[in-house]
Design a protein around this motif. Structure first.
Motif, mmCIF file in Angstrom:
data_model
loop_
_atom_site.group_PDB
_atom_site.id
_atom_site.type_symbol
_atom_site.label_atom_id
_atom_site.label_comp_id
_atom_site.label_asym_id
_atom_site.label_seq_id
_atom_site.Cartn_x
_atom_site.Cartn_y
_atom_site.Cartn_z
ATOM 1 N N LEU A 90 3.508 13.730 4.439
ATOM 2 C CA LEU A 90 3.175 13.896 3.019
ATOM 3 C C LEU A 90 4.377 13.581 2.136
ATOM 4 C CD1 LEU A 90 0.941 17.116 3.059
ATOM 5 C CD2 LEU A 90 0.229 14.781 2.477
ATOM 6 N N ALA A 91 5.566 14.022 2.578
ATOM 7 C CA ALA A 91 6.777 13.737 1.794
ATOM 8 C C ALA A 91 7.007 12.229 1.731
ATOM 9 C CB ALA A 91 7.984 14.440 2.411
ATOM 10 N N GLN A 92 6.756 11.557 2.855
ATOM 11 C CA GLN A 92 6.954 10.104 2.894
ATOM 12 C C GLN A 92 5.917 9.396 2.016
ATOM 13 O OE1 GLN A 92 8.109 8.548 6.711
ATOM 14 N NE2 GLN A 92 6.881 6.713 6.421
ATOM 15 N N LEU A 93 4.675 9.914 2.046
ATOM 16 C CA LEU A 93 3.608 9.335 1.233
ATOM 17 C C LEU A 93 3.927 9.496 -0.254
ATOM 18 C CD1 LEU A 93 0.828 8.014 1.160
ATOM 19 C CD2 LEU A 93 -0.213 10.267 1.320
ATOM 20 N N ALA A 94 4.527 10.613 -0.605
ATOM 21 C CA ALA A 94 4.859 10.872 -2.010
ATOM 22 C C ALA A 94 6.052 10.028 -2.471
ATOM 23 C CB ALA A 94 5.151 12.357 -2.206
ATOM 24 N N GLY A 95 6.608 9.228 -1.589
ATOM 25 C CA GLY A 95 7.693 8.324 -2.000
ATOM 26 C C GLY A 95 9.075 8.833 -1.628
ATOM 27 N N GLY A 96 9.130 9.842 -0.770
ATOM 28 C CA GLY A 96 10.405 10.437 -0.378
ATOM 29 C C GLY A 96 11.363 9.434 0.223
ATOM 30 N N LEU A 97 10.811 8.424 0.883
ATOM 31 C CA LEU A 97 11.651 7.410 1.509
ATOM 32 C C LEU A 97 11.732 6.175 0.620
ATOM 33 C CD1 LEU A 97 13.211 6.972 4.071
ATOM 34 C CD2 LEU A 97 11.116 6.200 5.195
ATOM 35 N N SER A 98 10.587 5.820 -0.008
ATOM 36 C CA SER A 98 10.584 4.568 -0.788
ATOM 37 C C SER A 98 11.430 4.656 -2.045
ATOM 38 C CB SER A 98 9.181 4.118 -1.178
ATOM 39 O OG SER A 98 8.234 5.055 -0.902
ATOM 40 N N ALA A 99 11.395 5.804 -2.729
ATOM 41 C CA ALA A 99 12.094 5.862 -4.021
ATOM 42 C C ALA A 99 13.587 5.519 -3.892
ATOM 43 C CB ALA A 99 11.886 7.226 -4.672
ATOM 44 N N PRO A 100 14.347 6.181 -2.986
ATOM 45 C CA PRO A 100 15.763 5.815 -2.890
ATOM 46 C C PRO A 100 15.974 4.377 -2.398
ATOM 47 C CG PRO A 100 15.181 7.451 -1.207
ATOM 48 C CD PRO A 100 14.014 7.324 -2.134
ATOM 49 N N LEU A 101 15.060 3.898 -1.522
ATOM 50 C CA LEU A 101 15.217 2.532 -1.006
ATOM 51 C C LEU A 101 15.005 1.494 -2.104
ATOM 52 C CD1 LEU A 101 13.431 2.830 2.444
ATOM 53 C CD2 LEU A 101 15.774 2.062 2.076
ATOM 54 N N HIS A 102 13.973 1.712 -2.926
ATOM 55 C CA HIS A 102 13.703 0.765 -4.015
ATOM 56 C C HIS A 102 14.839 0.768 -5.023
ATOM 57 C CE1 HIS A 102 9.749 -0.755 -3.056
ATOM 58 N NE2 HIS A 102 9.392 0.460 -2.667
ATOM 59 N N GLN A 103 15.344 1.987 -5.297
ATOM 60 C CA GLN A 103 16.428 2.106 -6.268
ATOM 61 C C GLN A 103 17.666 1.352 -5.774
ATOM 62 O OE1 GLN A 103 17.307 6.170 -7.009
ATOM 63 N NE2 GLN A 103 18.277 5.752 -8.979
ATOM 64 N N LEU A 104 17.951 1.517 -4.493
ATOM 65 C CA LEU A 104 19.102 0.858 -3.902
ATOM 66 C C LEU A 104 18.947 -0.664 -3.958
ATOM 67 C CD1 LEU A 104 21.658 0.678 -2.217
ATOM 68 C CD2 LEU A 104 20.302 1.152 -0.191
ATOM 69 N N ARG A 105 17.733 -1.120 -3.617
ATOM 70 C CA ARG A 105 17.473 -2.558 -3.623
ATOM 71 C C ARG A 105 17.647 -3.128 -5.029
ATOM 72 N NH1 ARG A 105 12.932 -5.651 -3.087
ATOM 73 N NH2 ARG A 105 13.462 -7.521 -1.905
ATOM 74 N N ASP A 106 17.150 -2.385 -6.023
ATOM 75 C CA ASP A 106 17.297 -2.836 -7.417
ATOM 76 C C ASP A 106 18.767 -2.944 -7.811
ATOM 77 O OD1 ASP A 106 14.628 -3.031 -7.682
ATOM 78 O OD2 ASP A 106 14.359 -1.170 -8.830
ATOM 79 N N THR A 107 19.558 -1.933 -7.434
ATOM 80 C CA THR A 107 20.992 -1.958 -7.763
ATOM 81 C C THR A 107 21.652 -3.189 -7.152
ATOM 82 O OG1 THR A 107 20.934 0.425 -7.577
ATOM 83 C CG2 THR A 107 23.109 -0.558 -7.667
ATOM 84 N N LEU A 108 21.320 -3.449 -5.879
ATOM 85 C CA LEU A 108 21.945 -4.592 -5.199
ATOM 86 C C LEU A 108 21.467 -5.913 -5.797
ATOM 87 C CD1 LEU A 108 21.944 -3.407 -1.470
ATOM 88 C CD2 LEU A 108 23.868 -3.468 -3.069
ATOM 89 N N LEU A 109 20.185 -5.965 -6.198
ATOM 90 C CA LEU A 109 19.668 -7.191 -6.818
ATOM 91 C C LEU A 109 20.398 -7.464 -8.134
ATOM 92 C CD1 LEU A 109 15.825 -6.912 -6.124
ATOM 93 C CD2 LEU A 109 17.286 -8.846 -5.501
ATOM 94 N N ASP A 110 20.655 -6.409 -8.905
ATOM 95 C CA ASP A 110 21.410 -6.563 -10.159
ATOM 96 C C ASP A 110 22.804 -7.106 -9.870
ATOM 97 O OD1 ASP A 110 19.419 -5.712 -11.734
ATOM 98 O OD2 ASP A 110 20.191 -3.659 -12.038
ATOM 99 N N ALA A 111 23.474 -6.471 -8.890
ATOM 100 C CA ALA A 111 24.829 -6.895 -8.538
ATOM 101 C C ALA A 111 24.823 -8.355 -8.095
ATOM 102 C CB ALA A 111 25.390 -5.989 -7.453
ATOM 103 N N LEU A 112 23.826 -8.711 -7.260
ATOM 104 C CA LEU A 112 23.734 -10.084 -6.753
ATOM 105 C C LEU A 112 23.527 -11.066 -7.904
ATOM 106 C CD1 LEU A 112 23.528 -12.019 -4.314
ATOM 107 C CD2 LEU A 112 21.072 -11.607 -4.298
ATOM 108 N N ALA A 113 22.654 -10.689 -8.844
ATOM 109 C CA ALA A 113 22.381 -11.577 -9.979
ATOM 110 C C ALA A 113 23.680 -11.874 -10.731
ATOM 111 C CB ALA A 113 21.362 -10.936 -10.908
#
Ligand SMILES: Nc1nc2c(ncn2[C@@H]2O[C@H](COP(=O)(O)OP(=O)(O)OP(=O)(O)O)[C@@H](O)[C@H]2O)c(=O)[nH]1
Ligand SMILES: [Mg+2]
Length: 394
Positions: A90-113
């Motif tokens: 349930l925690a994983q379904l609620a985004g417990g894993l995705s939220a930090p991963l997406h945030q991290l990916r966004d930060t790295l995409l910004d840096a890469l850009a």
């Protein structure tokens, strides 16, 4: 009964606000297999087709409604056979894993850009991001990956021992059973009702399965009623708390005092998972009785203890079998490690002022690996592997 006379409700989602983000109609009708099969036949004859296993969740994933870790969590929720795997799913379904991963990916995409923008203007001496800023992003990335990896390791291997709680009325012999299972006299026992006041715990090994065994105060008739907090009620509240935290509850009854056989049978009916029912003090029973599906035991003589241990181990094995979230952990471990390796290399390149092309390449690799975890980057094979584990209709 002719098909057209069956009562049914139709739930319609005419726009994209459905599970799959596509128009959906749900037919809710009587849950009898022949009726459901007749409805399915009528619908398929009219041109509909049956869904593939996991097709609805796959559609939800492809429409961006869920990411891959959440899609796996749907499977985890369906398959959960106990409190721990259900909570994790349930925690994983609620985004417990995705939220930090997406945030991290966004930060790295910004840096890469910004690193890549610098590459386009390499001859003009314009700096879009300083080496120390790049390094700060990379370091944040590494710390986040480290935290997520630790979270996955704990979920995958469940370091916390499962909790098996003895519950029942006062004086049925819970503490005696506790000592018999623990193999030593840890809990106080006595002919006096209400002996156990606080819970007692001990790590026990049954058939090679380790768990935390917990003895509780007997449940009396006043359970759930409220008054001032007497020591009894404090004990009752502690018992309720332990029960709520239990992965397996062992319900104990007294063979010389089986007040309500119907209740015993009723309890056994609900023992599909997470519960074991025992009838203790079998040595005192007047005739040799059969308690199936409850287990007849005697804490005093040891009769039935081996069977009880097997039953507890069996329930715990069911808990262990649920692996959707563990599945995510296994799938993600390599990608997270590769992403971390790339970020480490990128940091070294920044320190060596090695050139933005090389740094950009490492950051890109890390982003791709993180994308694999959340499903932003995927292959048909991977989707097949995940969604084929679902049952039809999910
Ligand atoms: N003959 C017989 N007596 C037992 C057995 N198990 C427990 N007893 C006796 O039953 C009484 C109560 O045992 P406890 O283990 O203290 O019971 P309990 O369920 O922990 O009781 P509370 O802590 O008061 O809720 C004691 O006198 C035990 O010796 C058994 O298998 N056979
Ligand atoms: Mg006791």
């Amino acid at each position: 009964m002719p098909l057209e006379s069956i009562p049914a409700d139709l739930y319609c989602w005419p726009t994209s606000r459905s599970y799959t983000r596509q128009p959906v109609v749900e037919v809710h009708t009587l849950g009898s297999p022949p009726i459901l099969s007749a409805v399915a036949t009528a619908l398929t004859t009219a041109g509909a087709r049956l869904a593939e296993p996991g097709e609805f969740t796959l559609r939800a994933f492809l429409a961006g409604r869920l990411d891959l870790t959440q899609a796996e969590a749907v499977l985890g929720v369906i398959d959960a056979r106990g409190r721990m795997p259900l909570d994790a799913a349930l925690a994983q379904l609620a985004g417990g894993l995705s939220a930090p991963l997406h945030q991290l990916r966004d930060t790295l995409l910004d840096a890469l850009a910004q690193v890549e923008a610098g590459l386009d203007f390499v001859d003009e001496d314009i700096e879009f991001i300083s080496p120390s800023e790049i390094d700060a992003h990379l370091l944040t990335g590494l710390t986040t990956i480290e935290t997520i990896s630790q979270q996955l390791t704990t979920r995958g291997t469940t370091t916390e021992l499962p909790r098996v709680v003895l519950v029942g009325q006062p004086n049925v012999g819970k503490s005696s059973l506790f000592n018999a299972l623990a193999g030593k006299p840890v809990a106080i026992t006595s002919p006096q009702s209400g002996t156990t006041r606080d819970y007692v715990t001990q790590v026990v090994d049954a058939d090679g399965v380790r768990f935390q065994l917990i003895d509780t105060a007997g449940l009396d008739a006043s359970e759930g009623e409220d008054a001032t907090l007497s020591p009894d009620q404090v004990a009752q509240a502690a018992t309720r708390h332990q029960r709520a935290q239990a992965d397996v509850q062992v319900w104990c009854f007294d063979a010389t005092y089986l007040p309500d056989t119907a209740a015993l049978v009723g309890l056994c009916d609900q023992t599909s998972f997470g519960k074991v029912v025992v009838v203790n003090k079998c040595d005192l029973a007047t005739s040799r009785q059969e308690y199936t599906p409850a287990i007849g035991v005697s804490a005093l003589t040891g009769t039935g203890l081996a069977e009880l241990k097997r039953a507890i181990a069996g329930q715990l094995a069911v808990l262990e079998l649920t692996g959707a979230v563990t599945g995510t952990a296994e799938r993600c471990r390599d990608s997270l490690r590769l992403a971390a390796d790339s970020l480490e290399r990128a940091r070294m390149l920044v320190a060596d002022t090695a050139g933005d092309e090389l740094i950009a390449a490492e950051v890109r690799t890390a982003i791709t690996e993180l994308g694999r975890v959340v499903g932003a980057v995927y292959t048909e094979d991977l989707l097949d592997r995940i969604f084929s584990q679902f049952c039809i209709g999910k």
